[in-house]
Design a protein around this motif. Structure first.
Motif, PDB file in Angstrom:
ATOM      1  N   PHE A 183     -99.782  83.699  55.136  1.00  0.00           N
ATOM      2  CA  PHE A 183     -99.160  83.113  56.319  1.00  0.00           C
ATOM      3  C   PHE A 183     -99.161  81.587  56.195  1.00  0.00           C
ATOM      4  CE2 PHE A 183    -100.137  87.340  57.536  1.00  0.00           C
ATOM      5  CZ  PHE A 183     -99.210  87.695  58.500  1.00  0.00           C
ATOM      6  N   PRO A 184     -98.080  80.931  56.664  1.00  0.00           N
ATOM      7  CA  PRO A 184     -97.944  79.481  56.442  1.00  0.00           C
ATOM      8  C   PRO A 184     -99.000  78.623  57.129  1.00  0.00           C
ATOM      9  CG  PRO A 184     -96.206  80.303  57.905  1.00  0.00           C
ATOM     10  CD  PRO A 184     -96.898  81.503  57.343  1.00  0.00           C
ATOM     11  N   TYR A 185     -99.618  79.117  58.192  1.00  0.00           N
ATOM     12  CA  TYR A 185    -100.619  78.324  58.904  1.00  0.00           C
ATOM     13  C   TYR A 185    -102.003  78.426  58.262  1.00  0.00           C
ATOM     14  CZ  TYR A 185    -101.026  82.983  61.030  1.00  0.00           C
ATOM     15  OH  TYR A 185    -101.127  84.333  61.226  1.00  0.00           O
ATOM     16  N   ALA A 186    -102.127  79.201  57.200  1.00  0.00           N
ATOM     17  CA  ALA A 186    -103.431  79.408  56.557  1.00  0.00           C
ATOM     18  C   ALA A 186    -103.553  78.543  55.313  1.00  0.00           C
ATOM     19  CB  ALA A 186    -103.608  80.877  56.190  1.00  0.00           C
ATOM     20  N   THR A 187    -104.594  77.731  55.275  1.00  0.00           N
ATOM     21  CA  THR A 187    -104.909  76.937  54.081  1.00  0.00           C
ATOM     22  C   THR A 187    -106.317  77.290  53.640  1.00  0.00           C
ATOM     23  OG1 THR A 187    -103.550  75.126  54.928  1.00  0.00           O
ATOM     24  CG2 THR A 187    -105.023  74.625  53.107  1.00  0.00           C
ATOM     25  N   PRO A 188    -106.462  78.168  52.653  1.00  0.00           N
ATOM     26  CA  PRO A 188    -107.803  78.615  52.271  1.00  0.00           C
ATOM     27  C   PRO A 188    -108.636  77.482  51.700  1.00  0.00           C
ATOM     28  CG  PRO A 188    -106.165  79.388  50.693  1.00  0.00           C
ATOM     29  CD  PRO A 188    -105.408  78.773  51.827  1.00  0.00           C
ATOM     30  N   PRO A 189    -109.903  77.375  52.079  1.00  0.00           N
ATOM     31  CA  PRO A 189    -110.767  76.341  51.508  1.00  0.00           C
ATOM     32  C   PRO A 189    -110.989  76.597  50.021  1.00  0.00           C
ATOM     33  CG  PRO A 189    -111.835  77.464  53.372  1.00  0.00           C
ATOM     34  CD  PRO A 189    -110.609  78.228  53.026  1.00  0.00           C
ATOM     35  N   ASP A 190    -110.565  75.666  49.195  1.00  0.00           N
ATOM     36  CA  ASP A 190    -110.781  75.801  47.763  1.00  0.00           C
ATOM     37  C   ASP A 190    -111.955  74.929  47.336  1.00  0.00           C
ATOM     38  OD1 ASP A 190    -109.684  73.351  48.145  1.00  0.00           O
ATOM     39  OD2 ASP A 190    -107.829  73.741  47.052  1.00  0.00           O
ATOM     40  N   ASP A 191    -112.166  74.842  46.031  1.00  0.00           N
ATOM     41  CA  ASP A 191    -113.285  74.055  45.521  1.00  0.00           C
ATOM     42  C   ASP A 191    -113.144  72.585  45.900  1.00  0.00           C
ATOM     43  OD1 ASP A 191    -115.722  74.118  43.799  1.00  0.00           O
ATOM     44  OD2 ASP A 191    -114.566  72.672  42.634  1.00  0.00           O
ATOM     45  N   ALA A 192    -111.880  72.087  45.971  1.00  0.00           N
ATOM     46  CA  ALA A 192    -111.653  70.692  46.349  1.00  0.00           C
ATOM     47  C   ALA A 192    -112.097  70.428  47.780  1.00  0.00           C
ATOM     48  CB  ALA A 192    -110.173  70.334  46.182  1.00  0.00           C
ATOM     49  N   PHE A 193    -111.937  71.424  48.662  1.00  0.00           N
ATOM     50  CA  PHE A 193    -112.376  71.262  50.045  1.00  0.00           C
ATOM     51  C   PHE A 193    -113.884  71.057  50.119  1.00  0.00           C
ATOM     52  CE2 PHE A 193    -114.375  73.483  53.639  1.00  0.00           C
ATOM     53  CZ  PHE A 193    -113.867  72.758  54.715  1.00  0.00           C
ATOM     54  N   PHE A 194    -114.631  71.871  49.379  1.00  0.00           N
ATOM     55  CA  PHE A 194    -116.085  71.789  49.437  1.00  0.00           C
ATOM     56  C   PHE A 194    -116.611  70.549  48.707  1.00  0.00           C
ATOM     57  CE2 PHE A 194    -115.348  76.357  50.108  1.00  0.00           C
ATOM     58  CZ  PHE A 194    -116.155  76.570  51.222  1.00  0.00           C
ATOM     59  N   GLN A 202     -94.499  80.819  63.437  1.00  0.00           N
ATOM     60  CA  GLN A 202     -94.709  80.974  61.999  1.00  0.00           C
ATOM     61  C   GLN A 202     -95.151  82.391  61.655  1.00  0.00           C
ATOM     62  OE1 GLN A 202     -97.548  77.908  61.027  1.00  0.00           O
ATOM     63  NE2 GLN A 202     -95.951  76.363  60.706  1.00  0.00           N
ATOM     64  N   MET A 203     -95.954  82.976  62.531  1.00  0.00           N
ATOM     65  CA  MET A 203     -96.439  84.337  62.273  1.00  0.00           C
ATOM     66  C   MET A 203     -95.283  85.337  62.310  1.00  0.00           C
ATOM     67  SD  MET A 203     -99.560  86.341  64.158  1.00  0.00           S
ATOM     68  CE  MET A 203    -100.404  87.678  63.298  1.00  0.00           C
ATOM     69  N   LYS A 204     -94.368  85.176  63.273  1.00  0.00           N
ATOM     70  CA  LYS A 204     -93.220  86.086  63.363  1.00  0.00           C
ATOM     71  C   LYS A 204     -92.339  85.985  62.125  1.00  0.00           C
ATOM     72  CE  LYS A 204     -92.830  86.207  68.421  1.00  0.00           C
ATOM     73  NZ  LYS A 204     -92.004  85.820  69.594  1.00  0.00           N
ATOM     74  N   GLN A 205     -92.085  84.752  61.674  1.00  0.00           N
ATOM     75  CA  GLN A 205     -91.256  84.559  60.488  1.00  0.00           C
ATOM     76  C   GLN A 205     -91.892  85.190  59.257  1.00  0.00           C
ATOM     77  OE1 GLN A 205     -90.732  80.312  60.273  1.00  0.00           O
ATOM     78  NE2 GLN A 205     -89.147  80.265  61.863  1.00  0.00           N
ATOM     79  N   ALA A 206     -93.217  85.042  59.132  1.00  0.00           N
ATOM     80  CA  ALA A 206     -93.916  85.602  57.966  1.00  0.00           C
ATOM     81  C   ALA A 206     -93.953  87.132  58.021  1.00  0.00           C
ATOM     82  CB  ALA A 206     -95.326  85.035  57.880  1.00  0.00           C
ATOM     83  N   LEU A 207     -94.145  87.683  59.217  1.00  0.00           N
ATOM     84  CA  LEU A 207     -94.261  89.137  59.337  1.00  0.00           C
ATOM     85  C   LEU A 207     -92.969  89.864  58.975  1.00  0.00           C
ATOM     86  CD1 LEU A 207     -96.405  89.520  62.576  1.00  0.00           C
ATOM     87  CD2 LEU A 207     -97.008  90.312  60.292  1.00  0.00           C
TER      88      LEU A 207
END
Length: 457
Positions: free
Chosen positions: A35-46, A372-377
């Motif tokens: 989903f477009p609103y989700a940005t998973p925390p990667d190693d760079a985030f930590f 955004q959720m509707k468009q992704a679904l």
């Protein structure tokens, strides 16, 4: 300082391990990263260092302030009375001075700039990193931005305000520069301030270039600035304002030396707290993320329930009991009716969200963007979602209810131990010096201080 850095690294390692092992699988089971609103925390985030964002009108002293902090020029710096910085520049540590183009920055997994790809090529052509071998930059990253031109278009073919907001969201400190000689607080500058006011906990105001104005002028300028900030920011709390001329050269008016030196000390003191604040902000971001993912999971789970409910009704309608089990295994009928059922679900999505918020005490900020959720679904196949797994839900609950509180408690406990060690070390040094602190440069003195500064007022 080394022990504090080791302490921060140990907390980050523990946080990342708990997230990867117990919460990330739960996210993936509900297709959250699709989903477009989700940005998973990667190693760079930590692993990211605290980031400082500098915003202000052109020629207000932003680039000079960077030079003042790191005590040297960074590659590509241009300073002058006219608009000089026309790019977003990430000033960061490097063994050798170098410039890294924006297109290379956003594909580097070790950096935190990958989400900036969404602003397109026009922006990336105006974004770069300047690597400098400076001890200061081992602990922070500074973002120098193009000067804001009043009542004009800053975008140059990209979403300028969107870029500023992204950096403001990611930064640990925001310095808003105001030139005491041109107090033009209107137009685009006012829009930017109104946009970043939701980050007022990170915001600091720098009233720069004040050593060339008289004391009467400074009082009027300061009053006008406070009135403007009160109108634009709707301040509920007092925002810190630093007054001075931050360029590392001798002061024009020696009478204000004590005031300016004290303001310099306040800035360094504020920046010295950034590593701990950054770590706390990461923990807080993960806590918020658990709530957002849980809300997302509830909405997806309801959609899956609706999908299965309508599919079973269709099966019973046609009364193909023997064919029913085969279709369930192959999901052919679900594929045929998937779009129609999704439309029913999407029409009810606002009501479903309100019901979930009330039942599980979610706030509107924790809810995903429904548009955004509707468009992704409409493009995501929910049948890819894994079946209900009790272990994933149990691991998620352990992460939220046990791991995160334990890590936060450990953070506060270890921080207290380190502070005690630092105090004992200072106390030991002072005992050797007959119990007296060395004379401080910011010692109170009534001579030559404007506005009654350091007179106990």
């Amino acid at each position: 300082m080394e022990s504090i850095q080791q302490f921060n690294d140990s907390i980050v390692d523990e946080l990342k391990q708990a997230y990867d092992e117990k919460f990330r699988p739960f996210e993936e089971s509900f297709l959250y990263k699709d989903f477009p609103y989700a940005t998973p925390p990667d190693d760079a985030f930590f692993r990211a260092k605290p980031m400082i964002l500098l915003i202000g009108q052109y020629s207000s002293g932003k680039s000079t302030f960077v030079k003042y902090l790191i005590d040297k020029d960074y590659p590509g710096i241009r300073i002058g009375p006219e608009p000089t910085t026309d790019k977003f520049v990430a000033v960061m540590y490097g063994e050798e001075n170098a410039i890294i183009p924006g297109n290379a920055l956003v594909i580097d997994d070790r950096k935190r700039f990958k989400p900036l790809m969404k602003f397109g090529g026009n922006f990336l052509n105006r974004f770069q990193a300047a690597q400098v071998n400076s001890t200061v930059l081992k602990g922070i990253t500074i973002i120098d931005t193009p000067g804001i031109l009043s009542d004009s278009n800053n975008s140059a073919g990209y979403d300028y305000e969107g870029v500023i907001e992204w950096f403001a969201q990611q930064s640990d400190r925001i310095f808003l520069f105001v030139d005491a000689h041109k107090l033009e607080l209107s137009g685009t500058f006012q829009k930017i301030i109104e946009m970043i006011r939701k980050y007022d906990d990170k915001l600091r105001i720098v009233l720069n270039k004040t050593d060339l104005v008289t004391e009467q002028e400074m009082i009027r300028i300061f009053g006008a600035l406070m009135w403007f900030l009160g109108q634009s920011l709707e301040m509920k709390e007092v925002i810190q304002i630093f007054v001075g001329s931050f360029w590392g050269k001798p002061f024009f008016d020696e009478k204000r030396r004590k005031l300016y030196e004290h303001e310099e000390f306040r800035i360094y003191e504020d920046l010295s707290n950034l590593p701990q604040e950054s770590l706390l902000r990461k923990m807080n971001a993960l806590v918020q993320r658990t709530r957002q993912v849980s809300m997302h999971a509830c909405l997806i789970w309801y959609g899956m329930f609706l999908l299965f409910l309508h599919t079973d009704w269709i099966f019973s309608f046609f009364k193909y009991s023997m064919f029913k089990d085969n279709i369930r295994r192959t999901s052919i009928l679900r594929f045929i009716f998937d779009k129609q059922i999704k439309k029913i679900y999407l029409r009810k999505l606002h009501k479903i969200r309100a019901k979930i918020e009330k039942q599980y005490d979610f706030t509107r900020d924790e809810s995903p963007d429904l548009r955004q959720m509707k468009q992704a679904l409409m493009t995501i196949n929910l049948n890819r979602r894994k079946t209900f797994n009790k272990k994933l839900f149990a691991a998620k609950d352990v992460f939220i209810n046990e791991d995160l509180p334990a890590i936060i408690d450990r953070y506060h406990f270890l921080k207290l131990i380190i502070l005690i060690k630092i105090f004992l070390k200072i106390y030991k040094i002072n005992r050797i010096n007959n119990g007296k602190f060395p004379k401080m440069i910011f010692e109170s003195n009534n001579d030559g201080t404007p506005f009654g500064f350091a007179k106990g007022e």
